[in-house]
Design a protein around this motif. Structure first.
Motif, PDB file in Angstrom:
ATOM      1  N   THR A  61     -22.187   6.753  74.955  1.00 45.66           N
ATOM      2  CA  THR A  61     -22.244   5.247  74.290  1.00 45.66           C
ATOM      3  C   THR A  61     -21.122   4.323  74.530  1.00 45.66           C
ATOM      4  OG1 THR A  61     -23.658   5.938  72.625  1.00 45.66           O
ATOM      5  CG2 THR A  61     -22.474   4.062  72.172  1.00 45.66           C
ATOM      6  N   LEU A  62     -19.900   5.119  74.783  1.00 41.98           N
ATOM      7  CA  LEU A  62     -18.603   4.235  75.319  1.00 41.98           C
ATOM      8  C   LEU A  62     -18.883   3.671  76.580  1.00 41.98           C
ATOM      9  CD1 LEU A  62     -15.534   6.486  74.096  1.00 41.98           C
ATOM     10  CD2 LEU A  62     -16.189   4.014  73.094  1.00 41.98           C
ATOM     11  N   LEU A  63     -19.144   4.518  77.605  1.00 42.23           N
ATOM     12  CA  LEU A  63     -19.610   4.105  78.865  1.00 42.23           C
ATOM     13  C   LEU A  63     -20.632   3.093  78.979  1.00 42.23           C
ATOM     14  CD1 LEU A  63     -18.391   5.400  81.636  1.00 42.23           C
ATOM     15  CD2 LEU A  63     -20.409   6.637  81.775  1.00 42.23           C
ATOM     16  N   SER A  64     -21.588   3.110  78.374  1.00 46.97           N
ATOM     17  CA  SER A  64     -22.569   2.121  78.257  1.00 46.97           C
ATOM     18  C   SER A  64     -22.127   0.725  77.836  1.00 46.97           C
ATOM     19  CB  SER A  64     -24.092   2.488  77.503  1.00 46.97           C
ATOM     20  OG  SER A  64     -23.566   2.537  76.132  1.00 46.97           O
ATOM     21  N   LEU A  65     -21.000   0.707  76.931  1.00 39.60           N
ATOM     22  CA  LEU A  65     -20.698  -0.462  76.460  1.00 39.60           C
ATOM     23  C   LEU A  65     -19.464  -1.213  77.266  1.00 39.60           C
ATOM     24  CD1 LEU A  65     -20.180   0.772  72.743  1.00 39.60           C
ATOM     25  CD2 LEU A  65     -22.002  -1.030  73.443  1.00 39.60           C
ATOM     26  N   LEU A  66     -19.012  -0.523  78.206  1.00 43.20           N
ATOM     27  CA  LEU A  66     -18.095  -0.911  79.147  1.00 43.20           C
ATOM     28  C   LEU A  66     -18.749  -1.437  80.427  1.00 43.20           C
ATOM     29  CD1 LEU A  66     -15.498   1.736  78.571  1.00 43.20           C
ATOM     30  CD2 LEU A  66     -15.208  -0.554  77.760  1.00 43.20           C
ATOM     31  N   PRO A 113     -18.613  -1.712  84.617  1.00 47.94           N
ATOM     32  CA  PRO A 113     -17.815  -0.743  85.389  1.00 47.94           C
ATOM     33  C   PRO A 113     -16.682  -1.236  85.981  1.00 47.94           C
ATOM     34  CG  PRO A 113     -20.208  -1.327  85.991  1.00 47.94           C
ATOM     35  CD  PRO A 113     -20.120  -2.229  84.753  1.00 47.94           C
ATOM     36  N   ASP A 114     -16.441  -2.539  85.785  1.00 46.31           N
ATOM     37  CA  ASP A 114     -14.984  -2.929  86.206  1.00 46.31           C
ATOM     38  C   ASP A 114     -14.101  -3.428  85.131  1.00 46.31           C
ATOM     39  OD1 ASP A 114     -15.693  -2.586  89.098  1.00 46.31           O
ATOM     40  OD2 ASP A 114     -16.619  -4.596  89.175  1.00 46.31           O
ATOM     41  N   VAL A 115     -14.281  -2.937  83.919  1.00 49.27           N
ATOM     42  CA  VAL A 115     -13.728  -3.039  82.851  1.00 49.27           C
ATOM     43  C   VAL A 115     -12.052  -2.793  83.301  1.00 49.27           C
ATOM     44  CG1 VAL A 115     -13.851  -0.781  82.005  1.00 49.27           C
ATOM     45  CG2 VAL A 115     -13.026  -2.936  80.328  1.00 49.27           C
ATOM     46  N   HIS A 116     -11.111  -3.691  82.683  1.00 50.57           N
ATOM     47  CA  HIS A 116      -9.663  -3.373  82.750  1.00 50.57           C
ATOM     48  C   HIS A 116      -9.034  -3.398  81.565  1.00 50.57           C
ATOM     49  CE1 HIS A 116      -6.848  -4.498  86.258  1.00 50.57           C
ATOM     50  NE2 HIS A 116      -6.035  -3.898  85.373  1.00 50.57           N
ATOM     51  N   LEU A 117      -8.079  -2.444  81.178  1.00 49.11           N
ATOM     52  CA  LEU A 117      -7.270  -2.252  80.183  1.00 49.11           C
ATOM     53  C   LEU A 117      -5.825  -2.564  80.452  1.00 49.11           C
ATOM     54  CD1 LEU A 117      -6.348  -1.085  77.308  1.00 49.11           C
ATOM     55  CD2 LEU A 117      -6.601   1.155  78.306  1.00 49.11           C
ATOM     56  N   ARG A 118      -4.959  -3.509  79.810  1.00 48.38           N
ATOM     57  CA  ARG A 118      -3.719  -3.605  80.234  1.00 48.38           C
ATOM     58  C   ARG A 118      -3.067  -3.542  78.730  1.00 48.38           C
ATOM     59  NH1 ARG A 118      -6.327  -7.677  82.981  1.00 48.38           N
ATOM     60  NH2 ARG A 118      -5.852  -7.701  85.215  1.00 48.38           N
ATOM     61  N   MET A 119      -1.669  -2.795  78.760  1.00 47.15           N
ATOM     62  CA  MET A 119      -0.787  -2.831  77.636  1.00 47.15           C
ATOM     63  C   MET A 119       0.559  -3.864  78.059  1.00 47.15           C
ATOM     64  SD  MET A 119      -1.880  -0.262  75.757  1.00 47.15           S
ATOM     65  CE  MET A 119      -0.643   0.560  74.827  1.00 47.15           C
ATOM     66  N   ASP A 120       1.002  -4.398  77.111  1.00 47.34           N
ATOM     67  CA  ASP A 120       1.984  -5.557  77.366  1.00 47.34           C
ATOM     68  C   ASP A 120       3.264  -4.794  77.585  1.00 47.34           C
ATOM     69  OD1 ASP A 120       2.338  -4.499  74.615  1.00 47.34           O
ATOM     70  OD2 ASP A 120       3.354  -6.410  73.852  1.00 47.34           O
ATOM     71  N   GLU A 121       3.401  -3.762  77.304  1.00 41.38           N
ATOM     72  CA  GLU A 121       4.780  -2.917  77.558  1.00 41.38           C
ATOM     73  C   GLU A 121       4.321  -1.307  77.136  1.00 41.38           C
ATOM     74  OE1 GLU A 121       7.640  -4.228  74.678  1.00 41.38           O
ATOM     75  OE2 GLU A 121       6.885  -2.813  73.409  1.00 41.38           O
ATOM     76  N   GLN A 122       5.190  -0.452  77.652  1.00 44.90           N
ATOM     77  CA  GLN A 122       5.084   0.964  77.629  1.00 44.90           C
ATOM     78  C   GLN A 122       5.089   1.297  76.210  1.00 44.90           C
ATOM     79  OE1 GLN A 122       4.835   2.976  80.489  1.00 44.90           O
ATOM     80  NE2 GLN A 122       4.120   4.461  78.803  1.00 44.90           N
ATOM     81  N   TYR A 123       4.230   2.076  75.634  1.00 42.38           N
ATOM     82  CA  TYR A 123       4.193   2.361  74.515  1.00 42.38           C
ATOM     83  C   TYR A 123       3.766   3.973  74.246  1.00 42.38           C
ATOM     84  CZ  TYR A 123       2.219   2.532  69.691  1.00 42.38           C
ATOM     85  OH  TYR A 123       2.045   2.808  68.345  1.00 42.38           O
ATOM     86  N   LEU A 124       4.873   4.811  73.593  1.00 41.17           N
ATOM     87  CA  LEU A 124       4.838   6.225  73.599  1.00 41.17           C
ATOM     88  C   LEU A 124       4.435   6.600  75.279  1.00 41.17           C
ATOM     89  CD1 LEU A 124       2.405   6.788  70.528  1.00 41.17           C
ATOM     90  CD2 LEU A 124       4.790   6.515  70.810  1.00 41.17           C
TER      91      LEU A 124
END
Length: 269
Positions: free
Chosen positions: A176-181, A183-194
């Motif tokens: 289900t997660l895959l179907s909601l995204l 194919p070229d989805v991009h995830l970015r964090m503003d800085e290193q976290y853990l």
């Protein structure tokens, strides 16, 4: 024991408030949990936080059922126990559309939905509170969720996608997660976290990253943008703005820097 209870009190109050819509009744439910904890003794409890959540849930369920019973025998009585001030606070807390639909749910549906969808309590723990099997508790929450999704008012575009994304993450539903995204989805964090990556690309990697990670995550508006607030103990750890295009998530941008978080307007949905 008192220190452990006080540490849990904010979360217990939040659970009870969203269940009952009344600050006074929420405080009564939390106080009842404290009295029962005193009588039982924490040394006889394996997981105090889970035990307290269960007790508060059962107390709220009894109060909701009592409220329903009173309405059936006295039709002139107000259908809810909360004051206009309570209603305004609850609307700010959960959103106007959700406030309306919560009032239409049965007590068991309301409890299953609030505990699982708003506070990420597993169905195995919800089930004994409502006196049902885990699968039956899942059905209660599912019925409530369908009613919530059917409400058109006060629901920003893409909200249903975010709700489904969080539910799939909590339940470990990779497909289900895959179907909601996208194919070229991009995830970015503003800085290193853990030890988390600061950037990720592609539906499979992003879906795998979010699998099981939505505990303590809730839909929110971040500076007017649709997103997620991650606050497992009511303190915001990070927020993620979400871009939805043609029914799929195309971008997720996370803010973890505490200085930046304090500058954001974060409103619950």
């Amino acid at each position: 024991m008192e220190e452990r209870f006080e540490a849990a009190r904010p979360r217990l109050r939040a659970v009870a408030y969203r269940m009952l819509g009344s600050t006074a009744e929420a405080e009564d439910a939390v106080q009842e949990a404290w009295l029962r904890l005193n009588r039982t003794g924490s040394e006889h409890i394996d997981n105090v936080d889970a035990w307290l959540t269960t007790v508060v849930g059962r107390v709220c369920l009894d109060m909701l059922r009592s409220r329903t019973s009173r309405r059936e025998t006295a039709l002139t009585e107000s259908p809810t126990a909360h004051t206009p001030e309570d209603e305004a606070l609850l609307a700010d807390s959960v959103g106007l559309a959700l406030l309306v639909v919560l009032e239409t749910l049965t007590p068991a549906e309301r409890l299953a939905f609030v505990l699982h969808d708003l506070f990420a309590v597993p169905f195995d723990e919800v089930a004994p509170i409502v006196g049902r099997s885990p699968s039956a508790a899942r059905q209660l929450a599912s019925r409530a969720r369908r009613r919530v999704r059917s409400q058109p008012a006060d629901r920003p575009a893409g909200r249903e996608i975010v709700d489904a994304f969080l539910a799939a993450s909590r339940d470990g539903d990779f497909e289900t997660l895959l179907s909601l995204l996208d194919p070229d989805v991009h995830l970015r964090m503003d800085e290193q976290y853990l030890d988390l990556p600061t950037e990720m690309h592609g539906a499979r990697d992003v879906a795998q990253f979010y699998l099981g990670r939505a505990q303590g995550a809730y839909p929110a508006l971040i500076n007017g943008e649709l997103g997620i607030r991650v606050a497992p103990h009511d303190d915001t750890m990070l927020v993620v703005t979400i871009t939805v295009t043609d029914g799929r998530i195309t971008a997720l941008n996370a803010v973890t820097n505490q200085d930046r978080l304090r500058e954001l307007e974060i409103l619950p949905l």
